[in-house]
Write a protein that holds these residues in place. Structure first.
Motif, mmCIF file in Angstrom:
data_model
loop_
_atom_site.group_PDB
_atom_site.id
_atom_site.type_symbol
_atom_site.label_atom_id
_atom_site.label_comp_id
_atom_site.label_asym_id
_atom_site.label_seq_id
_atom_site.Cartn_x
_atom_site.Cartn_y
_atom_site.Cartn_z
ATOM 1 N N SER A 213 0.835 -1.206 0.000
ATOM 2 C CA SER A 213 0.000 0.000 0.000
ATOM 3 C C SER A 213 0.869 1.254 0.000
ATOM 4 O O SER A 213 2.079 1.205 0.278
ATOM 5 C CB SER A 213 -0.913 0.000 1.229
ATOM 6 N N PHE A 214 0.206 2.377 -0.267
ATOM 7 C CA PHE A 214 0.916 3.658 -0.327
ATOM 8 C C PHE A 214 1.568 3.992 1.007
ATOM 9 O O PHE A 214 2.703 4.484 1.051
ATOM 10 C CB PHE A 214 -0.066 4.760 -0.717
ATOM 11 N N GLY A 274 -0.558 2.173 -14.336
ATOM 12 C CA GLY A 274 -1.417 1.425 -13.423
ATOM 13 C C GLY A 274 -0.957 1.459 -11.985
ATOM 14 O O GLY A 274 -1.193 0.503 -11.227
ATOM 15 N N ILE A 275 -0.321 2.557 -11.565
ATOM 16 C CA ILE A 275 0.158 2.671 -10.177
ATOM 17 C C ILE A 275 -1.042 2.904 -9.262
ATOM 18 O O ILE A 275 -1.855 3.794 -9.523
ATOM 19 C CB ILE A 275 1.169 3.831 -10.056
ATOM 20 N N PRO A 276 -1.187 2.139 -8.192
ATOM 21 C CA PRO A 276 -2.344 2.332 -7.306
ATOM 22 C C PRO A 276 -2.332 3.718 -6.664
ATOM 23 O O PRO A 276 -1.275 4.267 -6.348
ATOM 24 C CB PRO A 276 -2.169 1.230 -6.246
ATOM 25 N N GLY A 277 -3.525 4.265 -6.457
ATOM 26 C CA GLY A 277 -3.642 5.553 -5.795
ATOM 27 C C GLY A 277 -3.580 5.410 -4.285
ATOM 28 O O GLY A 277 -3.705 4.305 -3.740
ATOM 29 N N ALA A 278 -3.410 6.550 -3.613
ATOM 30 C CA ALA A 278 -3.375 6.539 -2.149
ATOM 31 C C ALA A 278 -4.782 6.292 -1.597
ATOM 32 O O ALA A 278 -5.777 6.724 -2.196
ATOM 33 C CB ALA A 278 -2.831 7.858 -1.629
ATOM 34 N N THR A 279 -4.866 5.593 -0.487
ATOM 35 C CA THR A 279 -6.154 5.314 0.151
ATOM 36 C C THR A 279 -6.178 5.942 1.544
ATOM 37 O O THR A 279 -5.132 6.271 2.115
ATOM 38 C CB THR A 279 -6.371 3.799 0.282
ATOM 39 N N LEU A 280 -7.392 6.109 2.073
ATOM 40 C CA LEU A 280 -7.562 6.620 3.443
ATOM 41 C C LEU A 280 -8.143 5.507 4.292
ATOM 42 O O LEU A 280 -9.295 5.104 4.085
ATOM 43 C CB LEU A 280 -8.491 7.847 3.427
ATOM 44 N N PHE A 281 -7.361 4.966 5.199
ATOM 45 C CA PHE A 281 -7.746 3.817 6.033
ATOM 46 C C PHE A 281 -8.208 2.643 5.161
ATOM 47 O O PHE A 281 -9.166 1.933 5.499
ATOM 48 C CB PHE A 281 -8.854 4.216 7.023
ATOM 49 N N GLY A 282 -7.543 2.471 4.013
ATOM 50 C CA GLY A 282 -7.847 1.344 3.136
ATOM 51 C C GLY A 282 -9.016 1.564 2.204
ATOM 52 O O GLY A 282 -9.391 0.647 1.456
ATOM 53 N N HIS A 283 -9.589 2.785 2.183
ATOM 54 C CA HIS A 283 -10.736 3.075 1.323
ATOM 55 C C HIS A 283 -10.275 3.894 0.122
ATOM 56 O O HIS A 283 -9.828 5.041 0.286
ATOM 57 C CB HIS A 283 -11.811 3.839 2.095
ATOM 58 N N PRO A 284 -10.360 3.342 -1.089
ATOM 59 C CA PRO A 284 -9.885 4.073 -2.272
ATOM 60 C C PRO A 284 -10.859 5.180 -2.681
ATOM 61 O O PRO A 284 -12.062 5.096 -2.416
ATOM 62 C CB PRO A 284 -9.818 2.981 -3.340
#
Length: 471
Positions: A213-214, A274-284
């Protein structure tokens, strides 16, 4: 030679040089004429009008010292010409108006100084203004912080404004990171973009190939960039000045060429997508989420809006930049921070005082590189695509210009310089082909009137005797 004839001759030579250079730069351009294909369009009138403005401006500057009334008269003429006379373009009208205002101010300044007691009054007024500005800096910084907090909620904060604000904050963080190396330690680094690239690629590879994860990759990217900073620091321990600049410039190019040619690892010129974006407490921040995850808008129970992701990224880079500023300010009060400043002033004196220059340089390179790596990780998660083209030498030059223009070692100056250097090209976009010309002109004017940076004044971090005479 009489002052007037000398002034006219000098202005004529200046305008002639501008004509010789400008005729090939702005006098011709190719345009698509449909069936006829590409053909030359001539802008000779534009160039001639620009040369007239240059002649008037140079003549006014030459006359301002001995004939201030003549400079004021020329300024009035240029101002009226820009406001009422027909000009080939709006840009040239703005140039005439700007030149007129500057000549009026310059002539008025010389006129006041020539009067009895005028120079003394001007010096006294300058001291008062500078003293007021010195006390206003903390309040100005606090005002900028408040504006940064409420910016996403202002009515004009659309996607374009938010994208520009995120870009400016990214360069603020990079400027503060390089300020440790250049502004505090006095080590000229022309390859700072290499650490930015290391952080971006570290996050992209860890996220896409190992599914991390980020929030796990963010410190990992900073540590990886700090490691590369130490690697760069060892070979340049005995170098300084121009030699250090050449080595760091070569280091930046080596990293870019490795990213470009090591295709099995970095995908080469094709880049990593296709780089994943940052999430907030695991919520995209997306309308739909992968299996087992809940989108942010469903988690908080609101309607989906693409602007939510921009607001989250804005506050994320704002927090990262503030952490960079806080750590830098705290380090400056520690022995290592004072060693950086001592190293910048005189390395031989540092050795005489028992300061280890090896450790001092390595800590400066490592900490500055760490912040660049974290900024690179943020850049990768925002863009979701990176390639070597994003980390060319011009990026290092821009970050270094931000530090120098803001004032070496000044944290608030870096913020102002970032707003000017990153924001001005966007604000000047309506000027079309003259955009970069206006940007360069603004840079020249700032460095002419503020050669030591926008905020050159900086109090010592620690005083030996705060209550004594040295204060």
């Amino acid at each position: 030679m009489a002052p007037l004839s000398f002034a006219v001759k000098d202005a004529a030579i200046t305008a002639g040089v501008a004509l010789a250079l400008g005729i090939f730069v702005a006098g011709f351009r190719t345009a698509d004429h449909g069936v006829a294909g590409l053909q030359f369009d001539y802008q000779i009138i534009d160039v001639l009008v620009a040369c007239i403005a240059i002649f008037i401006g140079r003549l006014g500057l030459n006359l301002s010292a001995d004939l201030p009334l003549g400079a004021i008269g020329l300024g009035m003429a240029a101002l009226l010409a820009g406001l009422f006379a027909p000009t080939p373009s709006t840009f040239l009208a703005v140039v005439f108006v700007g030149a007129g205002i500057m000549l009026i101010l310059r002539g008025g300044w010389s006129l006041v100084r020539s009067t009895r007691g005028g120079a003394t009054e001007i010096a006294r007024g300058t001291d008062v203004v500078l003293g007021s500005l010195k006390h206003a800096f903390p309040w100005f910084g606090a005002a900028l912080f408040v504006v940064a907090l409420v910016l996403p909620f202002l009515p004009f904060a659309d996607q374009k404004v938010m994208d520009l604000a995120i870009l400016i904050l990214t360069y603020v963080m990079l400027g503060w990171g390089l300020n440790i190396v250049v502004g505090l330690a006095g080590l000229l680094d022309l390859g700072y973009v290499a650490f930015y690239a290391v952080g971006a690629y570290a996050y992209a590879l860890l996220a896409t190939q190992h599914g991390l994860s980020f929030w796990i990759c963010l410190p990992a990217a900073g540590i990886m960039a700090a490691f590369f900073g130490i690697l760069l620091g060892f070979p340049v321990l005995r170098l300084r000045g121009d030699y250090l600049a050449i080595v760091t410039l070569g280091f930046g190019e080596i990293v870019r060429l490795v990213l470009l040619n090591w295709t099995d690892f970095t995908e080469g010129p094709a880049g990593i997508g296709g780089i994943p974006g940052a999430t907030l407490f695991g919520h995209p921040f997306a309308e739909t989420a992968p299996a087992g995850q809940t989108p942010f808008h469903e988690w908080v129970g609101i309607e989906f809006d693409g602007k939510h992701r921009l607001i989250f990224l804005y506050f994320l880079i704002l927090i990262l930049a503030l952490i960079t500023n806080f750590v830098t300010l705290r380090l400056r009060r520690l022995p290592v921070g004072r060693a950086w400043e001592a190293l910048r002033e005189d390395e031989i004196a540092c050795r005489a005082l028992g300061i280890n220059p090896t450790n001092t340089k390595l800590t400066a390179f490592a900490i500055g590189a760490m912040f660049a790596g974290i900024a690179g990780s943020f850049f990768a998660t925002k863009q979701r695509f990176i390639s070597p083209e994003s980390f060319v030498f011009i990026e290092s030059a821009i970050i270094l210009a931000i530090v120098v223009l803001g004032g070496m070692g000044s944290q608030l100056g870096v913020v102002l310089a970032s707003i000017l250097l990153i924001g001005l090209p966007e604000w000047f976009r309506d000027l079309g082909q003259y955009r970069m010309l206006a940007f360069g002109l603004a840079m020249v004017l700032i460095m002419v009137f503020r050669p030591r940076g926008l905020i050159a004044h900086r109090d010592p971090t620690v005083r030996l005797n705060p209550g004594g005479a040295g204060r």
